[in-house]
Design a protein around this motif. Sequence first.
Motif, PDB file in Angstrom:
ATOM      1  N   VAL A 113       5.297   1.144 -16.342  1.00  0.00           N
ATOM      2  CA  VAL A 113       6.372   2.078 -16.671  1.00  0.00           C
ATOM      3  C   VAL A 113       7.351   2.263 -15.516  1.00  0.00           C
ATOM      4  CG1 VAL A 113       5.111   4.155 -15.950  1.00  0.00           C
ATOM      5  CG2 VAL A 113       6.853   4.310 -17.768  1.00  0.00           C
ATOM      6  N   ASP A 114       6.873   2.093 -14.269  1.00  0.00           N
ATOM      7  CA  ASP A 114       7.769   2.272 -13.129  1.00  0.00           C
ATOM      8  C   ASP A 114       8.596   1.029 -12.826  1.00  0.00           C
ATOM      9  OD1 ASP A 114       5.588   0.777 -12.364  1.00  0.00           O
ATOM     10  OD2 ASP A 114       5.415   1.685 -10.373  1.00  0.00           O
ATOM     11  N   LYS A 115       8.440  -0.012 -13.652  1.00  0.00           N
ATOM     12  CA  LYS A 115       9.216  -1.243 -13.461  1.00  0.00           C
ATOM     13  C   LYS A 115      10.277  -1.445 -14.539  1.00  0.00           C
ATOM     14  CE  LYS A 115       5.199  -3.601 -11.450  1.00  0.00           C
ATOM     15  NZ  LYS A 115       4.278  -4.766 -11.567  1.00  0.00           N
ATOM     16  N   ILE A 116      10.286  -0.565 -15.540  1.00  0.00           N
ATOM     17  CA  ILE A 116      11.155  -0.776 -16.700  1.00  0.00           C
ATOM     18  C   ILE A 116      11.946   0.486 -17.031  1.00  0.00           C
ATOM     19  CG2 ILE A 116       9.570  -2.478 -17.695  1.00  0.00           C
ATOM     20  CD1 ILE A 116       8.701  -0.242 -19.679  1.00  0.00           C
ATOM     21  N   VAL A 117      12.994   0.288 -17.829  1.00  0.00           N
ATOM     22  CA  VAL A 117      13.729   1.384 -18.460  1.00  0.00           C
ATOM     23  C   VAL A 117      13.757   1.089 -19.951  1.00  0.00           C
ATOM     24  CG1 VAL A 117      15.919   2.602 -18.676  1.00  0.00           C
ATOM     25  CG2 VAL A 117      15.189   1.759 -16.440  1.00  0.00           C
ATOM     26  N   LEU A 118      13.196   1.978 -20.755  1.00  0.00           N
ATOM     27  CA  LEU A 118      13.232   1.799 -22.206  1.00  0.00           C
ATOM     28  C   LEU A 118      14.615   2.232 -22.684  1.00  0.00           C
ATOM     29  CD1 LEU A 118      11.697   0.936 -24.692  1.00  0.00           C
ATOM     30  CD2 LEU A 118      10.774   3.244 -24.882  1.00  0.00           C
ATOM     31  N   LYS A 119      15.524   1.268 -22.779  1.00  0.00           N
ATOM     32  CA  LYS A 119      16.932   1.573 -23.046  1.00  0.00           C
ATOM     33  C   LYS A 119      17.165   2.045 -24.476  1.00  0.00           C
ATOM     34  CE  LYS A 119      20.117   0.902 -20.739  1.00  0.00           C
ATOM     35  NZ  LYS A 119      20.862   1.757 -19.796  1.00  0.00           N
ATOM     36  N   LYS A 120      16.653   1.288 -25.439  1.00  0.00           N
ATOM     37  CA  LYS A 120      16.865   1.674 -26.837  1.00  0.00           C
ATOM     38  C   LYS A 120      15.722   1.167 -27.695  1.00  0.00           C
ATOM     39  CE  LYS A 120      21.810   2.382 -27.582  1.00  0.00           C
ATOM     40  NZ  LYS A 120      22.482   1.983 -26.349  1.00  0.00           N
ATOM     41  N   VAL A 121      15.389   1.983 -28.691  1.00  0.00           N
ATOM     42  CA  VAL A 121      14.484   1.572 -29.752  1.00  0.00           C
ATOM     43  C   VAL A 121      15.328   1.428 -31.008  1.00  0.00           C
ATOM     44  CG1 VAL A 121      12.437   2.139 -31.106  1.00  0.00           C
ATOM     45  CG2 VAL A 121      12.557   2.801 -28.689  1.00  0.00           C
ATOM     46  N   ILE A 122      15.279   0.255 -31.609  1.00  0.00           N
ATOM     47  CA  ILE A 122      16.121  -0.058 -32.762  1.00  0.00           C
ATOM     48  C   ILE A 122      15.233  -0.247 -33.975  1.00  0.00           C
ATOM     49  CG2 ILE A 122      17.792  -1.712 -33.714  1.00  0.00           C
ATOM     50  CD1 ILE A 122      17.700  -2.291 -30.273  1.00  0.00           C
ATOM     51  N   CYS A 123      15.598   0.361 -35.070  1.00  0.00           N
ATOM     52  CA  CYS A 123      14.902   0.150 -36.342  1.00  0.00           C
ATOM     53  C   CYS A 123      15.862  -0.548 -37.301  1.00  0.00           C
ATOM     54  CB  CYS A 123      14.443   1.474 -36.943  1.00  0.00           C
ATOM     55  SG  CYS A 123      13.764   1.313 -38.621  1.00  0.00           S
ATOM     56  N   VAL A 124      15.431  -1.694 -37.830  1.00  0.00           N
ATOM     57  CA  VAL A 124      16.201  -2.370 -38.877  1.00  0.00           C
ATOM     58  C   VAL A 124      15.564  -1.996 -40.207  1.00  0.00           C
ATOM     59  CG1 VAL A 124      17.138  -4.549 -39.718  1.00  0.00           C
ATOM     60  CG2 VAL A 124      16.654  -4.266 -37.270  1.00  0.00           C
ATOM     61  N   LEU A 125      16.337  -1.340 -41.046  1.00  0.00           N
ATOM     62  CA  LEU A 125      15.828  -0.803 -42.316  1.00  0.00           C
ATOM     63  C   LEU A 125      16.475  -1.537 -43.480  1.00  0.00           C
ATOM     64  CD1 LEU A 125      14.357   1.412 -44.006  1.00  0.00           C
ATOM     65  CD2 LEU A 125      16.372   2.841 -43.668  1.00  0.00           C
ATOM     66  N   ASP A 126      15.672  -2.074 -44.362  1.00  0.00           N
ATOM     67  CA  ASP A 126      16.164  -2.737 -45.569  1.00  0.00           C
ATOM     68  C   ASP A 126      16.608  -1.661 -46.564  1.00  0.00           C
ATOM     69  OD1 ASP A 126      16.528  -4.064 -47.997  1.00  0.00           O
ATOM     70  OD2 ASP A 126      14.812  -5.379 -47.716  1.00  0.00           O
ATOM     71  N   ALA A 127      17.906  -1.616 -46.843  1.00  0.00           N
ATOM     72  CA  ALA A 127      18.443  -0.566 -47.715  1.00  0.00           C
ATOM     73  C   ALA A 127      17.805  -0.596 -49.100  1.00  0.00           C
ATOM     74  CB  ALA A 127      19.966  -0.717 -47.828  1.00  0.00           C
TER      75      ALA A 127
END
Length: 305
Positions: A113-127
């Motif tokens: 955890v001290d080596k990374i930055v969790l920039k974004k979590v993306i969810c692709v949702l099938d409409a």
Amino acid sequence: MPLVDIYIIGGFLGSGKTTLLQNILGWDIDLSSTVVLLNEFGQISIDGMLLDSKGSEIVELANGCICCSMRGEFIDSIETILNKFSPKMVFVETTGVADTLEVVTFLRGSMIVDKIVLKKVICVLDAELWEGKDNFGSVFFNQIKAADVVLVNKMDLIDKEKMSLMLREVNSVNPQSMVMPTFHSKIDPEVLLGAGSSFWVDEENLVLESEGREETELKFESFIFQEERALSETSFRRFLERLPFNVFRVKGPVKFGENAFMLNHVGGRSHWIEHERIGDTRLVFIGWNLDIDAIFDELKSCIDL
């Protein structure tokens, strides 16, 4: 050693995650310091066969799910990637059955955890799956709840009259998320990766670039609002809060009294950057089925008289 930006791409089976990765790898940006980690549930990696790396490294983690049986292997794989490639960015595509909330939780509590930055979590949702959402269990909803950005994909297959309601319902599952309608998982790099100065726009070309433009096969509409008088900041922010989801992007400089800002409003979320030059308010609106006259009337009511 600089921290490495991690982007998690989750979403239910067949939603368009690999298509999103294909689009990302096709962007006209430098991806030479980027690694893609694919988590496949089966023994054979089909997604890896579909991707053209364009100079990026692709690492495959097959025959298990990183949110349950392969947690240790996942962390080990990330650490190996950091040591071997020294990347600036890592995109992780989870399996369609992965609980993204669990992935985020154990990643934040891991030894890397001290080596990374969790920039974004993306969810692709099938409409198309939304109407049957109650049949898919908690994993389906957790993928949305964990996301900073929800791409509601395959919107061309949905009745246009249902689009706004669907996007509001998706947003109600995670009100803090940015909800974006997409077609073939297409999205601008600055929306997915952007922060700070990447939201800047070239005022000289603002009108020329946007006027009369259609945005993909969904035939999104675009129009421009320009006003030399200052807007009331309180009234304008309330206006943005009330915007329906079929107005999914508003971008450009906004003048409030003696202050000015660059605005990038996407999927119900607003990003503001202070702007040194105080000129006219010049906003580009993009959406579909727009009641332009009504929007203009509301904007005019925001003028600080």
